[in-house]
Design an enzyme around this catalytic site. Structure first.
Site, short mmCIF file in Angstrom:
data_model
loop_
_atom_site.label_atom_id
_atom_site.label_comp_id
_atom_site.label_asym_id
_atom_site.label_seq_id
_atom_site.Cartn_x
_atom_site.Cartn_y
_atom_site.Cartn_z
N SER A 69 19.33 72.15 -32.33
CA SER A 69 20.70 71.66 -32.39
C SER A 69 21.14 71.41 -33.83
O SER A 69 21.17 72.31 -34.65
CB SER A 69 20.83 70.41 -31.51
OG SER A 69 22.17 70.02 -31.37
N ASP A 90 23.50 74.84 -32.41
CA ASP A 90 23.45 75.59 -31.16
C ASP A 90 24.78 75.60 -30.42
O ASP A 90 24.88 76.11 -29.32
CB ASP A 90 22.33 75.07 -30.25
CG ASP A 90 22.61 73.69 -29.68
OD1 ASP A 90 23.40 72.94 -30.29
OD2 ASP A 90 22.03 73.35 -28.63
#
EC number: 5.4.2.10
Length: 445
Positions: free
Chosen positions: A102, A242
């Protein structure tokens, strides 16, 4: 053995102590066995990643683990997390694997798992995967029982088409700067926004495996703010590595956080008759300003614990259609099973285009109250929770603030810390109240 799965999969230093290729093989083989549908047919998995360099290594290990357990794997390559979740549902797969950390820096990586339909795993399923991993895989298939692997070169096109089907209108006339964080959104986000009709200026959309999140994206908005002003854009969109989250910048260069984005979308969906039960779901960390704005609009704000998984659970339980977090994770269950930064951005920009109203004006419905957060190290979190002195101090602070502020004490899930959060009409007042509470918490025994 400590629990492997955190709030969003397994995450750590890639090729470090935990997140090794050997671990990826084991956990994905265990997931394939646990999540197979029991129909007797070969399980199917969708595997995607963000562009960080270690993703190539871990992708190979993930696919090896899946196929060694007899599952077929579809590699979709670099794709946003919500794109992988969508393709799990689209293909009827039994599970999905997203390799990403992420917004974390490049040396980190992670493994996120999805069940059939593209849904995040509940705790009991994660526990079952861990138990399977600890017990060992035993006999493995051989010969034709070993899983096969396919590539899906059209994965981005399929995902973009899905996004456009969920966008309520054209973005024609809008100029947008999108910061792709040199991450998984680098191809999909500019393409989706252009196909929706916007004039798109792509920023940090040249991933090289090493530059993901490096001073860019949703955790570093300075360059996006400058670019919006430089190009005279109507707004800016910032994604994380992401692309499951989205923050925005209005035409004046001011940041529009997740609370304000949710407010704009809630009003848009209410007006369109799409906001089920006139309810928005958010976490306890959302600003009091959002509570006030929603109350004045006649919209119920339903709050959950911190973490998008709890927002997702509440959305499903209540049949609600909008929820999210201050950090920019926004979930629209009618179109996605998880937070989708690109979908959020499309819906936000559609509201601007349809109303002809600037994002600054739309977001002004929420007046953000100053928020102060103190992390207090304690010897025993349970003792703090049981402390009469702490309870008395909190009650006193709540009386002092009345309807103009808010107090929240929240124990850390991983450390001996108690987080003291105070909102008040001014920064000084919030800081003073938080300081007094922190002293009482630190002294609790």
């Amino acid at each position: 053995m400590p629990r492997l799965f955190g709030t969003d999969g397994v995450r750590g230093l890639a090729n470090g102590e935990l997140l090794t290729p050997e671990f990826a093989v084991g956990v994905c083989a265990s997931a394939a066995r646990t999540l197979s549908n029991g129909s007797g047919r070969r399980p199917l998995a969708v595997v995607g990643r963000d562009p960080r360099a270690s993703g190539e290594m871990l992708e190979a290990a993930v696919v090896a683990g899946l196929t060694s357990a007899g599952a077929d794997a579809i590699r979709v390559g670099v794709l946003p997390t919500p794109g992988v979740a969508h393709l799990v549902a689209e293909t009827g797969a039994d599970l999905g694997v997203m390799i990403s950390a992420s917004h974390n820096p490049m040396p980190d990586n992670g493994i996120k798992l999805f069940a059939a339909g593209g849904h995040k795993l509940p705790d009991d399923v994660e526990d079952a995967i861990e138990q399977q991993l600890a017990a060992g895989l035993g006999a493995r298939p051989t010969g034709e029982g070993i899983g096969r692997v396919w590539d899906a070169p059209d994965a981005t096109d399929v995902y973009v088409a899905h996004l456009l089907s969920a966008a309520p209108g054209s973005l024609s006339g809008l100029r947008v700067v999108v910061d792709c964080a040199h991450g998984a959104a680098a191809l999909a986000a500019p393409e989706a926004y252009r196909q929706a009709g916007a004039d798109v200026i792509a920023l940090h959309a040249e991933p090289d495996g090493l530059n993901i999140n490096d001073g860019v994206g949703s955790t570093h908005l300075e360059l996006l703010r400058a670019a919006v002003l430089e190009h005279g854009a109507d707004l800016g969109i910032a994604h994380d590595g992401d692309a499951d989250r989205c923050l925005a910048v209005d035409g004046t260069g001011a940041v529009v956080d997740g609370d304000r984005i949710m407010a704009v979308l809630a009003l848009a969906m209410r007006d369109a008759g799409e906001l089920a039960h006139d309810t928005l779901v958010a976490t306890v960390m959302s600003n009091l300003g959002l509570h006030i704005a929603m109350r004045e609009a006649g919209i119920t704000l339903d709050t959950t614990k911190v973490g998008d998984r709890y927002v997702l659970e509440r959305l499903r339980e209540g049949g609600f259609t909008l929820g999210g977090e201050q950090s920019g994770h926004v979930v629209l269950p009618g179109h996605a099973t998880t937070g989708d930064g690109l979908l959020t951005a499309l819906r936000l920009m559609s509201r601007v285009a349809q109303t002809g109203t600037s994002l600054a004006e739309l977001a002004s419905v929420v007046t953000v109250l100053p928020q102060v957060l103190r992390n207090v190290a304690v010897a025993d979190k349970d003792a703090v929770a049981a402390s009469a002195d702490v309870a008395e101090a909190v009650a006193k602070a709540e009386v002092e603030l009345g309807d103009t502020g808010r107090v929240l004490l929240r124990p850390s899930g991983t450390e001996q810390l108690v987080r003291v959060m105070v909102e008040a009409p001014s920064e000084g007042e919030a800081d003073a109240v938080a300081g007094r509470l922190a002293e009482v918490v630190a002294a609790a025994r």
